[in-house]
Enzyme design. Structure first.
Site, PDB file in Angstrom:
ATOM      1  N   LYS A 126       8.145 -12.830   9.372  1.00 22.97           N
ATOM      2  CA  LYS A 126       8.811 -14.226  10.293  1.00 22.97           C
ATOM      3  C   LYS A 126       7.518 -14.768  10.826  1.00 22.97           C
ATOM      4  CE  LYS A 126      12.378 -15.551  12.243  1.00 22.97           C
ATOM      5  NZ  LYS A 126      13.896 -15.513  11.678  1.00 22.97           N
ATOM      6  N   ASP A 166      14.255 -21.417  11.092  1.00 24.17           N
ATOM      7  CA  ASP A 166      14.986 -20.647  12.347  1.00 24.17           C
ATOM      8  C   ASP A 166      14.885 -21.662  13.371  1.00 24.17           C
ATOM      9  OD1 ASP A 166      15.188 -17.818  13.071  1.00 24.17           O
ATOM     10  OD2 ASP A 166      14.352 -18.365  14.678  1.00 24.17           O
TER      11      ASP A 166
END
Ligand code: NDP
Ligand code: 2IT
Length: 447
Positions: A126, A166
């Site tokens: 991430k 995201d």
């Protein structure tokens, strides 16, 4: 057993005491996975979970960029490369002022389990930045994305690490990021997912997270003969995941009565139909406006400033905004109002108190690492299509997405069914996700 879990958490806390979201995510996994490890000789005594909570690599970098007035700004960029035992690091990029190491490490840790559950060969990662896209012009967004990629490019690649979107990173940002990567590397590869349909993107990727969250919830309801048809749904958020969760819920015959953003929520007693949802998509994705503007066009709806949707009556709740947006009190209100099913579209939107309340009431509860895995699964399908230099149709991708969500549901049932028949999807998802990664780590030795 509790002593074992506490000792493990003490060791993690000693290193990462200042990372509350990361500790929250680890605690939830430890509570379900450590008892499983203790009762399975092949995993016992190998410190596998201790290895899994340490990122293989955490990269932090400066992102300097120039605004429209010529002023220079500095943001912080990150990429957490958490675990690559079963495939290249894979996971989104988040641009939001709240981004810090704790939040990205919790997201990267969850991603390892989620990606394992998809059945596809993807490790977990991430990244993102504390950059705030709100109120920025398209040119400013482009300059920021280009600057961000001018450092990130050296750490990623189609066989190394494949980022995606995201919060705050959608089709526009992926375009700018991809453009700079292609220029710097002089290559056209599937290094990012969520690309535009005319330049390597997959059908259904924009829809996949929201659709998958609803497919998973429908699977849960089906275990007791239920479905979305005729149900009242509350949705939080009004971004990518919320929009497509709403679309699929409407298609399955449900009535969605709320959407929200960080300023508050709208309640529409008549239900948000396809036309109203189209209005929301234009408002959010093109005009980049606020959800409160919904009531200007649909005056019978009400805007509740500074509140979350969980005070409204519903049978199914789909939290699709951000972490810890639904707390223990909210959970009690939902249960008291007759809610029977919560499927997380966001990552860790329910606090641990909320999850405990859902389990105690024995209602259906799906953790994000299972229920929102459709997004990254379809990213995996985008990678496959890029490698094959081939494009599947909408129907083909949607069929594969549904199959993957069914498979994840089955795995959760296999590992999460309690003696009384109640399915603990948290336990099921954590153990099923763990097993595949742990087996790969064991096979590859101490690395
Ligand atoms: P978007 O940026 O498209 O939308 C985010 C939405 O959440 C906006 O409505 C935003 O409101 C709201 N929101 C963000 N931060 C807060 C906050 N602190 N408090 C209240 N509301 C907030 O993001 P996505 O829809 O892509 O992501 C939503 C969630 O889903 C995240 O948890 C993400 O990690 C998760 N997710 C996303 C996937 C994807 O494919 N995109 C895949 C799997 C999970 P505002 O505009 O006011 O900030
Ligand atoms: O949290 C997530 O799973 C995502 N933001 C999607 C990641 C991806 O690589 O598609």
């Amino acid at each position: 057993m509790q002593a074992k879990i506490d000792a493990f958490m003490e060791e993690v806390k000693a290193r990462d005491a200042h990372e509350p979201e990361f500790l929250q995510a680890v605690q939830e996994v430890a509570e379900t996975v450590i008892p499983y490890i203790a009762s399975n000789e092949i995993y016992n005594g190998k410190n596998i979970l201790l290895r899994m909570v340490e990122p293989e690599r955490a990269i932090m970098f400066r992102v300097s960029w120039v605004d429209d007035k010529g002023e220079i700004h500095v943001n912080r960029g990150y990429r957490i490369q958490m675990n690559s035992a079963i495939g290249p690091y894979k996971g989104g990029l988040r641009f939001h002022p709240s981004v810090n190491l704790s939040i990205l490490k919790f997201l990267a840790f969850e991603q390892v389990f989620k990606n394992s559950l998809t059945t596809l060969p993807m490790g977990g990662g991430k990244g993102g930045s504390d950059f705030d896209p709100k109120g920025k012009s398209d040119d400013e967004i482009m300059r920021f994305c280009h600057s961000f990629m001018s450092e990130l490019f050296r750490h990623i690649g189609p066989n190394t690490d494949v980022p995606a979107g995201d919060i705050g990173v959608g089709a526009r940002e992926i375009g700018f990021l991809f453009g700079m990567y292609r220029k710097l590397r002089n290559e056209f590869t599937g290094v990012l997912t969520g690309k535009g349909l005319s330049w390597g993107g997959s059908e259904i990727r924009p829809e996949a997270t929201g659709y998958g969250t609803v497919y998973f919830a429908e699977n849960m309801l089906k275990t007791k003969g239920g479905s979305f048809k005729g149900k009242t749904i509350t949705v939080s958020g009004s971004g990518n995941v919320a929009q497509y969760a709403t679309e699929k819920a409407i298609q399955l015959g449900a009535k969605v009565v709320t959407l929200s953003d960080s300023s508050g929520y709208i309640y529409d007693a008549d239900g948000i139909d396809e036309d109203k949802l189209n209005f929301v998509m234009k408002l959010k994705n093109e005009r980049r406006g606020r959800i409160s503007e919904y009531t200007d066009t649909y005056p019978s709806a009400k805007f509740h400033k500074g509140k979350t949707p969980w005070e409204e009556k519903c049978e199914i709740a789909l939290p699709c905004a951000t972490q810890n947006e639904l707390n223990g009190e909210d959970a009690k209100t939902l249960i008291g109002n007759g809610c029977i099913c919560v499927s997380e579209g966001a990552n860790m939107p329910c606090t641990s108190e909320a999850v405990a309340a859902f389990h105690k009431a024995k209602i259906f509860f799906a953790p994000g690492k299972a229920s929102n895995a459709g997004g990254v699964a379809t990213s995996g399908l985008e990678m496959t299509q890029n490698s094959l230099r081939f494009k599947w149709t909408r129907q083909e991708v949607d069929d594969k997405l549904q199959q993957i969500m069914n498979d994840i549901h089955e795995k959760c049932v296999e590992y999460g069914t309690e003696d009384d028949g109640y399915i603990d999807y948290v336990k099921g998802a954590n153990i099923a996700g763990f097993v595949k990664v742990a087996d790969a780590m064991l096979a590859q030795g101490v690395i």
